[in-house]
Design an enzyme around this catalytic site. Structure first.
Site, PDB file in Angstrom:
ATOM      1  N   LYS A 188      -0.692  -6.675  -3.836  1.00 24.68           N
ATOM      2  CA  LYS A 188      -0.688  -5.223  -3.640  1.00 24.68           C
ATOM      3  C   LYS A 188      -1.052  -4.968  -2.194  1.00 24.68           C
ATOM      4  CE  LYS A 188      -0.032  -1.490  -6.125  1.00 24.68           C
ATOM      5  NZ  LYS A 188       0.773  -1.298  -7.363  1.00 24.68           N
ATOM      6  N   ASP A 208       4.633   2.452  -4.587  1.00 24.06           N
ATOM      7  CA  ASP A 208       3.539   2.874  -5.460  1.00 24.06           C
ATOM      8  C   ASP A 208       3.224   4.305  -5.004  1.00 24.06           C
ATOM      9  OD1 ASP A 208       1.479   1.592  -7.523  1.00 24.06           O
ATOM     10  OD2 ASP A 208       0.281   2.848  -6.191  1.00 24.06           O
TER      11      ASP A 208
HETATM   12  P1  NDP Z   1       3.790   9.179  -6.693  1.00 24.94           P
HETATM   13  O1  NDP Z   1       3.231   9.164  -5.328  1.00 24.94           O
HETATM   14  O2  NDP Z   1       5.240   9.361  -6.899  1.00 24.94           O
HETATM   15  O3  NDP Z   1       3.047  10.308  -7.575  1.00 24.94           O
HETATM   16  C1  NDP Z   1       1.679  10.282  -7.730  1.00 24.94           C
HETATM   17  C2  NDP Z   1       1.261  11.471  -8.561  1.00 24.94           C
HETATM   18  O4  NDP Z   1      -0.115  11.360  -8.901  1.00 24.94           O
HETATM   19  C3  NDP Z   1       1.397  12.790  -7.823  1.00 24.94           C
HETATM   20  O5  NDP Z   1       1.619  13.821  -8.750  1.00 24.94           O
HETATM   21  C4  NDP Z   1       0.017  12.924  -7.176  1.00 24.94           C
HETATM   22  O6  NDP Z   1      -0.332  14.259  -6.843  1.00 24.94           O
HETATM   23  C5  NDP Z   1      -0.868  12.402  -8.274  1.00 24.94           C
HETATM   24  N1  NDP Z   1      -2.073  11.833  -7.683  1.00 24.94           N
HETATM   25  C6  NDP Z   1      -2.157  10.800  -6.818  1.00 24.94           C
HETATM   26  N2  NDP Z   1      -3.424  10.562  -6.468  1.00 24.94           N
HETATM   27  C7  NDP Z   1      -4.140  11.480  -7.131  1.00 24.94           C
HETATM   28  C8  NDP Z   1      -5.534  11.759  -7.186  1.00 24.94           C
HETATM   29  N3  NDP Z   1      -6.428  11.026  -6.489  1.00 24.94           N
HETATM   30  N4  NDP Z   1      -5.937  12.770  -7.997  1.00 24.94           N
HETATM   31  C9  NDP Z   1      -5.040  13.497  -8.711  1.00 24.94           C
HETATM   32  N5  NDP Z   1      -3.715  13.289  -8.686  1.00 24.94           N
HETATM   33  C10 NDP Z   1      -3.291  12.297  -7.913  1.00 24.94           C
HETATM   34  O7  NDP Z   1       3.281   7.821  -7.369  1.00 24.94           O
HETATM   35  P2  NDP Z   1       3.840   7.079  -8.667  1.00 24.94           P
HETATM   36  O8  NDP Z   1       4.334   8.072  -9.652  1.00 24.94           O
HETATM   37  O9  NDP Z   1       4.709   5.980  -8.220  1.00 24.94           O
HETATM   38  O10 NDP Z   1       2.506   6.407  -9.222  1.00 24.94           O
HETATM   39  C11 NDP Z   1       1.676   7.014 -10.221  1.00 24.94           C
HETATM   40  C12 NDP Z   1       0.820   5.970 -10.893  1.00 24.94           C
HETATM   41  O11 NDP Z   1       1.679   4.992 -11.521  1.00 24.94           O
HETATM   42  C13 NDP Z   1      -0.087   5.144  -9.979  1.00 24.94           C
HETATM   43  O12 NDP Z   1      -1.258   4.796 -10.688  1.00 24.94           O
HETATM   44  C14 NDP Z   1       0.723   3.878  -9.706  1.00 24.94           C
HETATM   45  O13 NDP Z   1      -0.084   2.802  -9.324  1.00 24.94           O
HETATM   46  C15 NDP Z   1       1.348   3.673 -11.071  1.00 24.94           C
HETATM   47  N6  NDP Z   1       2.539   2.832 -11.125  1.00 24.94           N
HETATM   48  C16 NDP Z   1       3.635   3.094 -10.351  1.00 24.94           C
HETATM   49  C17 NDP Z   1       4.753   2.308 -10.451  1.00 24.94           C
HETATM   50  C18 NDP Z   1       6.001   2.613  -9.696  1.00 24.94           C
HETATM   51  O14 NDP Z   1       7.001   1.919  -9.930  1.00 24.94           O
HETATM   52  N7  NDP Z   1       6.043   3.597  -8.838  1.00 24.94           N
HETATM   53  C19 NDP Z   1       4.784   1.128 -11.336  1.00 24.94           C
HETATM   54  C20 NDP Z   1       3.607   0.986 -12.158  1.00 24.94           C
HETATM   55  C21 NDP Z   1       2.531   1.804 -12.035  1.00 24.94           C
HETATM   56  P3  NDP Z   1      -0.171  14.779  -5.325  1.00 24.94           P
HETATM   57  O15 NDP Z   1       1.301  14.988  -5.143  1.00 24.94           O
HETATM   58  O16 NDP Z   1      -0.978  16.016  -5.258  1.00 24.94           O
HETATM   59  O17 NDP Z   1      -0.710  13.676  -4.450  1.00 24.94           O
HETATM   60  O1  2IT Z   2       2.002  -1.038 -10.079  1.00 24.34           O
HETATM   61  C1  2IT Z   2       3.182  -1.489 -10.088  1.00 24.34           C
HETATM   62  O2  2IT Z   2       3.556  -2.274 -10.957  1.00 24.34           O
HETATM   63  C2  2IT Z   2       4.087  -1.025  -9.047  1.00 24.34           C
HETATM   64  N1  2IT Z   2       3.706  -0.205  -8.233  1.00 24.34           N
HETATM   65  C3  2IT Z   2       5.472  -1.612  -8.955  1.00 24.34           C
HETATM   66  C4  2IT Z   2       5.450  -2.967  -8.310  1.00 24.34           C
HETATM   67  C5  2IT Z   2       6.808  -3.552  -8.010  1.00 24.34           C
HETATM   68  O3  2IT Z   2       6.801  -4.594  -7.340  1.00 24.34           O
HETATM   69  O4  2IT Z   2       7.844  -3.017  -8.416  1.00 24.34           O
END
Ligand code: NDP
Ligand code: 2IT
Length: 447
Positions: free
Chosen positions: A128, A168
């Protein structure tokens, strides 16, 4: 040397070695709690110090990132890459750009990734990275200059057979494109060094949707195992980014109704449900306009609750899809009191240890992130395969594979977590992920 492998003794040592890194301690505690009894029954893992080795990253890099903002000011951020474990494949895991990023956050995420990637059935190790850079309020050109400066240094540590980052929080298609362009420019090499790429240069169909779709599939798998389904269920989703967006899309397709969404400023409650048209508005709001979720409430005339999380709204199913520790003990008690029957984590470690305890004691279905959100990295793995064979599969082929992988993960969780008819998905995911990595580490000897 390892004869006293009690949870308390192990955690005391870990906390001493990693002072102040609470989220890392939390992530390790959740796993250690499940796997220590198994290790004590299978002492070859204890004698080889497997858990001690698994909780120490192979290596961590931190570096200075210097870039120039639109006003000509020199700006400095800190960049990181934690290469956690490459026992079953090259380091693989996302990059997070958020002001809260520090080494502890990336160690917790890299550690979780070890088990998640193992569960996918694909050959991927864990890592990461990211930066405390805040993309919010930055112009496109500023984001580009930051991404280029970040990759200038990161490129020294990664490679298509070494370490393959992805997105992420704060890192989506725009950022991956800038970083891929810079890597290609520096290394004179067109290679699949990042996943989540655009289709024009080696991306995979379904990768954008994969985490959210996979999370909805996992919820459906948990419900079906009990002879139930998502159809007609009221769903609470937090977040409004990549994971939340496509989780909603698949929930809608499976017949559920989503009534909440959030961002860091608060949540919206739309009792009529977020249908396909409203979702298209959200995707545009968040990925093109980069606006706030409160704009949804203004447009559709529904409630916006500033500074609050959605767990107080009555609903059957909950999908935390924003960030770590966004669902605490009180939230879990509220969900229970309101008749919620299942929680499925789209985000990484969104529920606190105490919240999970409350939910599991009440025998709710609880799908932990390392199982439920593994669809994203799984399709990243499939993007790597397509890059290696220089072919692109169809959306149908990829969605079929994603569905199949999520079913396999569910089965693994059931195999290792079922007891007296109740599946402890936390234990199942932790043990199911652990064994493959542990066996590979045993086979390599003392490294
Ligand atoms: P994005 O940046 O697309 O979206 C993040 C969302 O979460 C936004 O709505 C953001 O609000 C909100 N957010 C972020 N930080 C905070 C905080 N400290 N308090 C409140 N709201 C918060 O990220 P993703 O959708 O990609 O990721 C969301 C979650 O999913 C994370 O935990 C990530 O690690 C996990 N994840 C992502 C994967 C991926 O493929 N993208 C894979 C597996 C897990 P705002 O716009 O106001 O910042
Ligand atoms: O938390 C996760 O699994 C991710 N942000 C995606 C990682 C990846 O390599 O696609």
């Amino acid at each position: 040397m390892y004869s006293d492998l009690s949870l308390e003794h192990f955690m005391a040592g870990l906390i001493k070695r990693n002072p102040g890194e609470e989220v890392f301690h939390q992530a390790v505690y959740e796993v250690a709690h499940s796997v220590i009894p198994y290790i004590l029954d299978n002492t070859k893992y204890r004698d080889a110090g497997i858990l001690e080795r698994m909780t120490e990253p192979d290596r961590s890099f931190t570096f200075r990132v210097v870039w120039e903002d639109d006003a000509g000011n020199i700006r400095i951020n800190r960049g990181y890459r934690v290469q956690f474990n490459n026992s079953i494949g090259p380091y693989k895991g996302g990059l997070r750009f958020h002001p809260s990023v520090d080494l502890a956050v990336l160690k917790f995420l890299g550690f979780e990734q070890t088990f998640k990637n193992s569960l996918t059935t694909l050959p991927m190790g864990s890592g990461k990275g990211g930066s405390d850079f805040n993309p919010k309020g930055k112009s496109d050109r500023e984001v580009m200059r930051f991404c280029q400066a970040f990759m200038q240094e990161l490129s020294k540590y990664i490679g298509p057979n070494t370490d393959i980052p992805a997105g992420d929080i704060g890192v989506g298609s725009r950022e991956i494109s800038y970083m891929f362009g810079q890597y290609k420019h520096i290394r004179q090499e067109f290679t699949g060094v990042l996943t989540g790429k655009a289709m024009e240069f080696g991306g995979s169909l379904i990768r954008t949707e994969a985490t959210g779709y996979g999370c909805a599939f996992f919820m459906e798998n948990m419900l079906q195992h009990q002879g139930d389904s998502m159809a007609g269920r009221t769903c609470l989703v937090s977040g409004s980014g990549n994971v939340a967006q496509y989780c909603i899309e698949k929930i809608n397709q499976l017949g559920g109704k989503v009534v909440t969404l959030s961002d860091s400023s608060g949540f919206i409650y739309d009792p009529d449900g977020i249908d396909a048209e409203k979702l298209a508005y959200v995707i545009n709001l968040k990925t093109v306009q980069r606006g706030r979720i409160s704009a949804y409430a203004e447009k559709y005339g529904c409630e916006f609750h500033r500074g609050k999380r959605p767990w107080g709204v009555p609903g059957d199913l909950a999908f935390p899809c924003a960030t770590q520790n966004e669902l605490d003990k009180t939230d879990a008690e509220t969900l229970l009191a309101n008749g919620c029957i299942a929680v499925c984590e789209g985000a990484n470690m969104p529920s606190t240890v105490e919240a999970i305890k409350v939910l599991q004691q009440a025998k709710l279905l609880f799908g932990p992130g390392k199982a439920a959100n593994a669809g994203g990295v799984a399709v990243s793995g499939l993007e790597m395969t397509q890059n290696s064979i220089r072919l692109a599969w169809s959306a149908e082929e990829l969605e079929g594979r994603l569905k199949d992988i999520m079913e396999k993960i569910h089965k693994t969780c059931a195999t290792y977590g079922e007891q007296d008819g109740y599946i402890d998905y936390v234990k199942g995911a932790n043990l199911g992920g652990f064994i493959k990595v542990a066996n590979a580490m045993l086979a390599y000897g003392a490294i």
